[in-house]
Enzyme design. Structure first.
Site, PDB file in Angstrom:
ATOM      1  N   PHE A 295       1.589   8.399  -5.508  1.00 53.02           N
ATOM      2  CA  PHE A 295       3.014   8.724  -5.390  1.00 53.02           C
ATOM      3  C   PHE A 295       3.193  10.177  -4.926  1.00 53.02           C
ATOM      4  O   PHE A 295       2.641  10.561  -3.913  1.00 53.02           O
ATOM      5  CB  PHE A 295       3.752   8.394  -6.683  1.00 53.02           C
TER       6      PHE A 295
ATOM      7  N   SER B 216      11.501 -10.011  -2.561  1.00 49.21           N
ATOM      8  CA  SER B 216      12.939  -9.710  -2.507  1.00 49.21           C
ATOM      9  C   SER B 216      13.152  -8.383  -1.781  1.00 49.21           C
ATOM     10  O   SER B 216      12.284  -7.505  -1.782  1.00 49.21           O
ATOM     11  CB  SER B 216      13.524  -9.669  -3.910  1.00 49.21           C
TER      12      SER B 216
ATOM     13  N   GLU C  27       1.926  12.852  -5.833  1.00 49.91           N
ATOM     14  CA  GLU C  27       0.679  13.622  -5.764  1.00 49.91           C
ATOM     15  C   GLU C  27      -0.039  13.419  -4.433  1.00 49.91           C
ATOM     16  O   GLU C  27      -0.934  14.202  -4.086  1.00 49.91           O
ATOM     17  CB  GLU C  27      -0.255  13.241  -6.918  1.00 49.91           C
TER      18      GLU C  27
ATOM     19  N   CYS D  34       0.813  -1.219   0.000  1.00 49.01           N
ATOM     20  CA  CYS D  34       0.000   0.000   0.000  1.00 49.01           C
ATOM     21  C   CYS D  34       0.846   1.270   0.000  1.00 49.01           C
ATOM     22  O   CYS D  34       0.333   2.361   0.211  1.00 49.01           O
ATOM     23  CB  CYS D  34      -0.951   0.006   1.193  1.00 49.01           C
TER      24      CYS D  34
END
Length: 612
Positions: A517, A388, A519, A274
């Site tokens: 992101f 990973s 914004e 998230c």
């Protein structure tokens, strides 16, 4: 059985702490290592251990021109993640573990694991790692000792914690500490050839809350073996917080400064996938705003003398999921990694000695994948494991806030809860008060993906994003949150405001409504302006959402209809949510605080009163 006096290094302890010395001798006698080494945290030790791991084939030294002083590890394919089904809370009373944890009686678990530990370090070195979660200068430093037979753990703990001789010195002769015992469970017979990633099919990650002990066996993977992280900092620390009146939470901490120079601190709890680390290292897209990182994963929150809630990040490093971390989604994480001094696990290796994972732009024409096989863009499988990891010092983060080093922590002005929901949950909602905020956190949910569950859109509850990490009964945990809301002086105005965010709402065509992101700084701006009493909000049955035009969307490629849908509170969708919450709350029986049932009833009444 090897008598401890015959184990090399057992009598060369750089401490006179009697309880620590007795415990180390006890474990050496049980596990029978070839020698005992006290980790000192020095550069020389790092060089020696990484050299040994390279020689053993566990690590690959990366091209120093690409990643200075950095290494690559490839695990056994069966040892790639936390193993929740093998993770236990061994409280004295089974009811204290609650319905969200696996339980075994502590005496039974210790009998079982003692037999597994017997002789388990034969042919190996037993390392003693003194460490501290959070600043050593804190009023009550949170010490731990991890005993392990994994040099990979020693190297990783040097990145993730404050560790070594300086911690032993700070502990003196009588400091309390969490006992953390770890073994990969792979003894070596004389002359037996080792493998590059030793582990055992039998795995246990066991926590003994009353005695503040962690016993881990069989796994070398970070979440199961770096015992200062989830095991201590969340599962054991959450119990300490319950007993002592503070909170140990799965939260980022960020500092945001407005163009006028006013600074605020925000903590945020998000389930996996998230964007927690991305938000912690946000680069705002709106002019004049600045974000700095305090922490990306764990927050310990205590009341200060002024009655406000203060948070520290107890970690010294970042242990992040690699795939999806790239220059577009998290440029500051990439800059941190470019400074070197890191360990990468189960990503792909490039032909020029660098690392690569999905999301880092165009793939090279050839890679060695996480299983050690050739990989090309035509391969049908991913080059890097979905879980990973990178392990890197947080002090290399270019936007690390100076506040990170403050042993008293930072005052928290707002707490965010966020999940991944395609519908129902608006972009941002403000809780009416603290108890309503606890309700939002207790009902936090995310949707599974087809890969995870076989069905898209299955809603799973993840309270406060702590489902795998609450070290006691979740019903009591909710009650503890409610009690914390009474503060130290009854002044609720000093508590953080609580918000519920959802970056992942979709339109009818299945496209994300919100660009996310950088914004997301626009949502943080609205939250800051709410804290300052300057931004408008609209009352809805579920809480307060931004009024029309209250959200700064200047320059965004979004229609007013997109914004309306992103903020919409659909009565029918929320009424469909009510039986799901009821079913969730019923899991906790009479342990669930009555005020949370009252919040659910009040929500139902408000929804019923809305025009359809």
């Amino acid at each position: 059985m090897v008598a401890p006096a015959t184990v090399r290094g057992i009598d060369q302890a750089p401490t006179s702490h009697p309880k620590l010395l007795a415990w180390v001798r006890e474990i050496a006698e049980l596990t029978t290592p070839d020698r005992v080494v006290w980790a000192d945290g020095s550069e020389e030790e790092w060089r020696r251990i990484t050299d040994e791991l390279v020689e053993a084939g566990t690590l690959v030294r990366l091209n120093p021109e690409k990643k200075r002083n950095s290494f690559y590890a490839r695990t056994d394919p069966t040892d790639v993640a936390r193993v929740e089904e093998r993770t236990f809370i061994c409280s004295v009373d089974e009811a204290d573990a609650g319905p969200t944890n696996n339980w075994m009686a502590p005496a039974e678990m210790k009998r079982t694991m003692t037999e597994l530990y017997r002789g388990c370090m034969r042919g190996r070195t037993m390392y003693v790692i003194p460490f501290c979660m959070g600043p050593v200068e804190a009023k009550n430093p949170m010490f731990g000792i991890e005993i392990t037979d994994s040099p990979y753990v020693v190297a990783s703990m040097r990145i993730m914690t404050r560790m070594g001789t300086k911690i032993l010195e700070a502990m003196g002769d009588d400091a309390d500490f969490v006992h953390a015992l770890h073994s990969i469970g792979a003894p070596l017979a004389p002359g037996q050839q080792d493998v590059s990633w030793p582990c055992n099919e039998t795995k246990y990650i066991s926590h003994f809350p009353e005695t503040r002990e962690i016993w881990s066996y069989g796994s070398g993977y970070g979440g199961n073996s770096l015992l200062g992280k989830k095991c201590y900092s969340l599962r054991i620390a959450s119990v300490m917080g319950r007993d002592e009146g503070w909170l140990a939470e799965h939260m980022l901490i960020l500092k945001i400064t407005s163009p006028e120079g006013r600074a605020y601190h925000i903590a945020g709890a998000f389930p996996s996938a998230c964007g927690k680390t991305n938000l912690a290292m946000l680069e705002p897209t709106i002019p004049g705003w600045k974000v700095e990182t305090v922490g990306d994963d764990i927050a310990w929150m205590r009341f200060g003398p002024d009655g406000r809630l203060y948070a520290v990040n107890p970690e010294y490093g970042l242990f992040g999921v690699a795939p999806g971390t790239d220059w577009k989604t998290n440029a500051n994480a990439m800059r941190t990694l470019d400074r070197g001094n890191s360990i990468f696990t189960n990503v792909a290796l490039t032909d020029d000695g660098d690392i690569w994972w999905e999301g880092m732009g165009e793939p090279p024409t050839h890679l060695i994948d996480w299983k050690g096989n050739d990989w090309t863009p035509q391969s049908e499988h991913l080059s890097s494991h979905a879980n990973s990891r990178f392990c890197t010092p947080i002090t290399q983060c270019p936007i690390l806030a100076e506040d990170y080093y403050d042993p008293n922590g930072v005052p928290i002005d707002a707490i965010l809860f966020g999940g991944r929901r395609r519908d129902t949950v608006p972009l941002v909602t403000e809780a009416r008060d603290w108890v309503h905020g606890v309700y939002l956190g207790a009902t936090l949910s995310s949707e599974t993906t087809a890969a995870a569950s076989g069905a898209v859109g299955v809603v799973r509850r993840d309270p406060m994003a702590m489902l795998p990490f609450i070290g006691y009964n979740a019903g009591d945990y909710f009650r503890h949150w409610i009690e914390m809301g009474k503060g130290t002086d009854g002044d609720e105005s000093k508590l953080p405001s609580v918000y519920y965010v959802n970056w992942f709402r979709k339109d009818a065509e299945g496209s994300f409504l919100w660009p996310g992101f950088g914004e997301n700084s626009r949502v943080l701006k609205w939250i800051v302006e709410r804290l300052e009493g300057r931004a408008e909000a609209v009352e809805t049955p579920i809480g307060m959402v931004p009024a029309e035009d209250a959200l700064d969307v200047e320059g965004l490629d979004m229609t007013s209809e997109d914004i309306r849908i992103a903020l919409k509170v659909d009565v029918n969708e929320w009424q469909a949510e009510l039986p799901l919450v009821t079913e969730w709350f019923e899991k906790f029986g009479d342990k669930l605080p009555g005020v949370l049932w009252a919040e659910l009833d009040a929500l139902r009444a408000r929804l019923d009163a809305e025009p359809q």
